[in-house]
Design a protein around this motif. Structure first.
Motif, short mmCIF file in Angstrom:
data_model
loop_
_atom_site.label_atom_id
_atom_site.label_comp_id
_atom_site.label_asym_id
_atom_site.label_seq_id
_atom_site.Cartn_x
_atom_site.Cartn_y
_atom_site.Cartn_z
N LEU A 175 0.91 -1.28 -0.03
CA LEU A 175 -0.13 -0.12 -0.03
C LEU A 175 0.79 1.23 -0.03
CD1 LEU A 175 -2.75 -1.05 2.57
CD2 LEU A 175 -3.28 -0.53 0.15
N TRP A 176 1.71 1.58 0.85
CA TRP A 176 2.69 2.42 0.81
C TRP A 176 3.66 2.75 -0.51
CZ3 TRP A 176 4.85 5.04 5.31
CH2 TRP A 176 4.07 4.81 6.57
N GLU A 177 3.91 1.55 -1.05
CA GLU A 177 4.69 1.85 -2.37
C GLU A 177 3.61 2.24 -3.55
OE1 GLU A 177 6.61 -1.94 -3.35
OE2 GLU A 177 8.39 -1.31 -2.58
N ILE A 178 2.41 1.86 -3.48
CA ILE A 178 1.45 2.30 -4.55
C ILE A 178 1.49 4.07 -4.40
CG2 ILE A 178 -1.08 2.62 -4.89
CD1 ILE A 178 -1.43 -0.19 -4.00
N VAL A 179 1.50 4.59 -3.34
CA VAL A 179 1.70 6.11 -3.22
C VAL A 179 2.88 6.66 -3.91
CG1 VAL A 179 1.66 8.02 -1.59
CG2 VAL A 179 0.23 5.84 -1.09
N LYS A 180 3.93 5.84 -4.20
CA LYS A 180 4.86 6.28 -4.88
C LYS A 180 5.61 7.43 -4.59
CE LYS A 180 3.38 3.58 -8.99
NZ LYS A 180 2.34 3.01 -8.23
N ASN A 181 5.70 7.70 -3.18
CA ASN A 181 6.56 8.80 -2.66
C ASN A 181 7.79 8.42 -1.92
OD1 ASN A 181 7.23 11.19 -1.15
ND2 ASN A 181 5.21 11.78 -1.08
N PRO A 182 8.95 8.66 -2.38
CA PRO A 182 10.20 8.29 -1.66
C PRO A 182 10.39 8.90 -0.24
CG PRO A 182 10.51 9.83 -3.53
CD PRO A 182 9.14 9.32 -3.64
N LEU A 183 9.63 10.01 0.20
CA LEU A 183 10.08 10.65 1.28
C LEU A 183 9.09 9.84 2.50
CD1 LEU A 183 9.23 14.50 0.56
CD2 LEU A 183 11.48 13.01 0.83
N LEU A 184 8.13 9.06 1.92
CA LEU A 184 7.56 8.08 2.83
C LEU A 184 8.55 6.86 3.47
CD1 LEU A 184 4.08 7.83 1.42
CD2 LEU A 184 4.87 9.10 3.60
N GLU A 185 9.49 6.53 2.80
CA GLU A 185 10.19 5.45 3.16
C GLU A 185 10.85 5.64 4.57
OE1 GLU A 185 13.37 2.13 1.25
OE2 GLU A 185 12.33 3.25 0.00
N PRO A 186 11.50 6.66 4.73
CA PRO A 186 11.68 6.87 6.09
C PRO A 186 11.02 6.92 7.28
CG PRO A 186 12.89 8.49 4.66
CD PRO A 186 11.84 7.77 3.94
N VAL A 187 9.63 7.15 6.80
CA VAL A 187 8.53 7.30 7.86
C VAL A 187 8.23 5.64 8.02
CG1 VAL A 187 6.37 7.86 8.18
CG2 VAL A 187 7.76 9.37 7.01
N TRP A 188 8.33 4.96 6.79
CA TRP A 188 7.98 3.46 7.11
C TRP A 188 8.93 2.98 7.92
CZ3 TRP A 188 4.93 -0.49 5.41
CH2 TRP A 188 5.39 -2.04 5.55
N ASN A 189 10.34 3.28 7.86
CA ASN A 189 11.32 2.62 8.73
C ASN A 189 11.30 3.03 10.23
OD1 ASN A 189 12.63 1.55 6.56
ND2 ASN A 189 13.67 3.30 6.05
N ALA A 190 10.80 4.33 10.43
CA ALA A 190 10.55 4.72 11.79
C ALA A 190 9.60 4.29 12.45
CB ALA A 190 10.52 6.43 11.47
#
Length: 259
Positions: A175-190
């Motif tokens: 679901l996160w990948e569908i949004v296609k926003n690389p700035l969200l990856e650090p949020v995922w990791n956090a």
């Protein structure tokens, strides 16, 4: 499957439980079986005696035995299978002392709690945006993640394989990948990865239990249908329901385990 006859059955009742002890009887039964696993007398895959046999061997009531078996199950030491009995689920090296395990469980619960509450704020919006943005290819990937909600098979068709090496291979990650926003990856990791750290404990967690696995699947299925229908509001709602269910289910589990 082996039946471990050579430990508890060879002992006298008075060697196993002390009814004058200040320690509850169910805790004594728990410790005796746990120590049998730690000593190697019970090995992973062994079938321990039935409730009736444990009652006779240890001179305690059925209620006491059931309390001890619940503690053993909650600790991930045994797994109870309907029609088969209770089976040792761990290698002896993975068993911690009850106090040590409880302390670690409390520490991990606080981490999991903060992570889950943060996800509740963010993930419903992720699901809503995914429903709005999802292409046919995105939906195929999400359907595949739903059917294989673990690390994606290397043999999967390349056109539906979720990008490797990102740590986002799960249904939620898709679901996160569908949004296609690389700035969200650090949020995922956090906020997401810390909640997964809880699996380092030798416990059988709620989502790994059969009834709860089915509930998670139903909730993920509702989110999937909302995304397929490009219904952002329902995707938001069903993710919120899912986040609340996860929080409440785990809170009850750790409240019972740590008290």
């Amino acid at each position: 499957m082996l039946y471990a006859e050579n430990s508890i059955q060879e002992m006298k009742k008075e060697d196993i439980v002390n009814k004058l002890s200040s320690n509850p009887l169910y805790e004594q039964v728990f410790n005796r079986i746990k120590d049998s696993v730690r000593s190697g007398e019970y090995k992973k895959g062994d079938l321990i005696p039935s409730e009736k046999e444990l009652m006779e061997l240890m001179g305690v009531s059925r209620v006491t035995v059931r309390q001890a078996l619940k503690m053993l199950s909650d600790s991930g030491i045994i797994e109870t299978r309907k029609g088969k009995g209770s089976i040792v689920a761990v290698d002896w090296k993975s068993i911690l002392d009850p106090g040590e395990l409880r302390d670690q469980a409390e520490t991990y619960w606080h981490l999991f709690e903060q992570s889950t509450l943060a996800r509740r704020v963010i993930e419903p919006s992720i699901a809503k945006q995914a429903a709005i943005m999802a292409t046919e290819q995105d939906i195929r990937q999400l359907e595949y993640a739903f059917e294989h909600d673990s690390e994606i098979d290397e043999q999967a068709e390349p056109s539906i394989r979720i990008r490797k090496g990102t740590g986002l291979q799960s249904f939620h990650g898709c679901l996160w990948e569908i949004v296609k926003n690389p700035l969200l990856e650090p949020v995922w990791n956090a906020i997401v990865l810390p909640s997964n750290e809880i699996r380092t404990l030798p416990l059988i967690f709620p989502v790994d239990q059969e009834l709860n696995r089915e509930q998670v699947r139903i909730q993920h299925g509702n989110i999937l249908e909302a995304v397929k229908n490009h219904d952002g509001e329902y995707a938001y709602f069903h993710m919120l329901v899912h986040c609340d269910w996860i929080y409440n289910t785990y809170k009850q589990y750790f409240d019972e385990f740590c008290r």
